[in-house]
Design an enzyme around this catalytic site. Structure first.
Site, PDB file in Angstrom:
ATOM      1  CD  GLU A  18      30.810 -18.937 -21.165  1.00 19.86           C
ATOM      2  OE1 GLU A  18      29.726 -18.699 -21.731  1.00 19.86           O
ATOM      3  OE2 GLU A  18      31.265 -18.201 -20.277  1.00 19.86           O
ATOM      4  CE1 TYR A  32      28.770 -15.529 -24.901  1.00 16.16           C
ATOM      5  CE2 TYR A  32      28.626 -17.914 -24.596  1.00 16.16           C
ATOM      6  CZ  TYR A  32      28.750 -16.642 -24.076  1.00 16.16           C
ATOM      7  OH  TYR A  32      28.889 -16.483 -22.724  1.00 16.16           O
ATOM      8  CG  ASP A  44      25.842 -12.867 -23.030  1.00 11.52           C
ATOM      9  OD1 ASP A  44      25.890 -11.620 -23.131  1.00 11.52           O
ATOM     10  OD2 ASP A  44      25.969 -13.454 -21.943  1.00 11.52           O
TER      11      ASP A  44
END
Ligand code: SF4
Length: 349
Positions: free
Chosen positions: A43, A125, A143
């Site tokens: 990520e 996030y 996102d």
């Protein structure tokens, strides 16, 4: 907070996206076991980098640092060297610091958003992505891909990047994940839907599993969402770069702190506009070798590459000096403009 989506619509949307998601469509190494550390690294790498570009970096990174414990005891230099070429090096520094923090508090990456957000470098996030993808917890993620899908489905009118749109998107994603039976499949499905079907240009609405729910499709112009944000001008700069040689060795400067690209080996700069590590009055330019163009965040930089010698002035206020051969440079983290400048210099550098 009031619901962003009526409950029945949320259940139907979630269930269509989950059934559509197929983890085998894209073979991604972290999807094999959903190891939380691997999900975290993936990520962080995938922020500001396309997944296809990130995958080889990911493989090299986890081959060298197979778990949090190995990453936590590694030197920052080595971490940054393996990150070289991916850009946005602050991400690597924060990942390294985060790994140390997790190891100091027992060694297990937490599974809930609140505890994840207490780890340095893990924002809203990334916390949502780790909680949902690694641990299958009902945590929302937003996102760029999710933004596009949601803004089109719900014809959200607030401009992209605005606080109002962000609030709506997080609330929407929260409703959807709360209604889902697999947060892992839902969140990855939403992101893949945005990447492959609900593309920025020419969305493939005919192949979309949620087309019958979509307001933008009904309106006949899906590309009009998300609504554009007012353009932000980028800044053009000219920065002299100095190549100072001592035999085979070239002078590099490394600055500490949290500034842009700190901790990396830079060629000395002729201004401090971009990088605080070198003092222009120490250098006497000799021959201009040419120029290279490079973009760093909002800056469009033209680097003028000069051969130069050192003046007899105190080096106070400069960063750490490194005299490296080109071979030695490959083992030290350095930004990609340095490679461009050395390539331009060829044998004359
Ligand atoms: Fe995107 Fe088209 Fe699907 Fe709507 S129908 S979500 S615009 S791909």
């Amino acid at each position: 907070m009031t619901s962003a989506i009526p409950p029945r619509r949320a259940r139907e949307l979630a269930s269509h996206v989950e059934s559509w998601f197929d983890p085998g469509r894209r073979e991604l190494p972290w999807r094999r076991h959903y190891d939380p550390y691997h999900v975290w690294v993936s990520e962080v790498m995938a922020q500001q980098t396309r997944l296809e570009v990130a995958v080889p970096y990911f493989r090299r990174f986890v081959a060298r640092f197979p778990d949090l414990a190995t990453l936590a005891v590694a030197s920052l230099d080595e971490v940054l060297a393996l990150w070289s070429g991916l850009g946005y090096y602050r991400r690597a520094r924060m990942l390294h610091e985060g790994a140390r923090t997790v190891m100091e508090s027992g060694g297990a990456l937490p599974s809930d958003v609140e505890s994840l957000r207490a780890v340095p470098g893990i924002g809203r996030y990334t916390a949502g992505a780790i909680a949902s993808i690694a641990f299958d917890r009902p945590a929302p993620v937003v996102d760029g891909n999710v933004t596009r899908v949601a803004a089109r489905l719900e014809t959200m009118e607030d401009p992209n990047g605005s606080g109002a749109l962000q609030r709506r998107l997080w609330s929407w994603a929260g409703d959807l994940v709360a209604a889902s039976s697999s947060p892992r499949a839902l969140n990855q499905g939403l992101m893949e839907l945005g990447a492959f079907v609900c593309r920025p240009r020419k969305p493939r609405c005919g192949d979309c599993p949620v087309r019958r729910f979509c307001g933008a499709r009904r309106a006949g112009d899906p590309e009009a969402w998300p609504r554009p944000k007012p353009a932000k001008a980028s800044v053009a700069m000219v920065v002299p770069l100095y190549l100072v040689r001592d035999g085979e060795r070239i002078l590099f400067i490394r600055s500490a702190g949290d500034a842009l690209m700190a901790g990396m080996a830079h060629l000395p700069h002729g201004t401090r506009d971009l990088f605080a590590g070198s003092r222009a009055d120490r250098f006497r330019p000799l021959e201009r070798l040419g120029s290279i163009r490079h973009t760093i965040t909002q800056r469009r930089v033209e680097f003028e590459v000069w051969t130069a010698t050192l003046r007899e002035v105190a080096a106070e206020g400069s960063g750490e000096e490194l005299w490296l051969t080109r071979e030695e440079l490959t083992r030290v983290a350095h930004p990609s403009y340095v490679r461009k400048a050395l390539a331009l210099a060829g044998d004359r550098g």
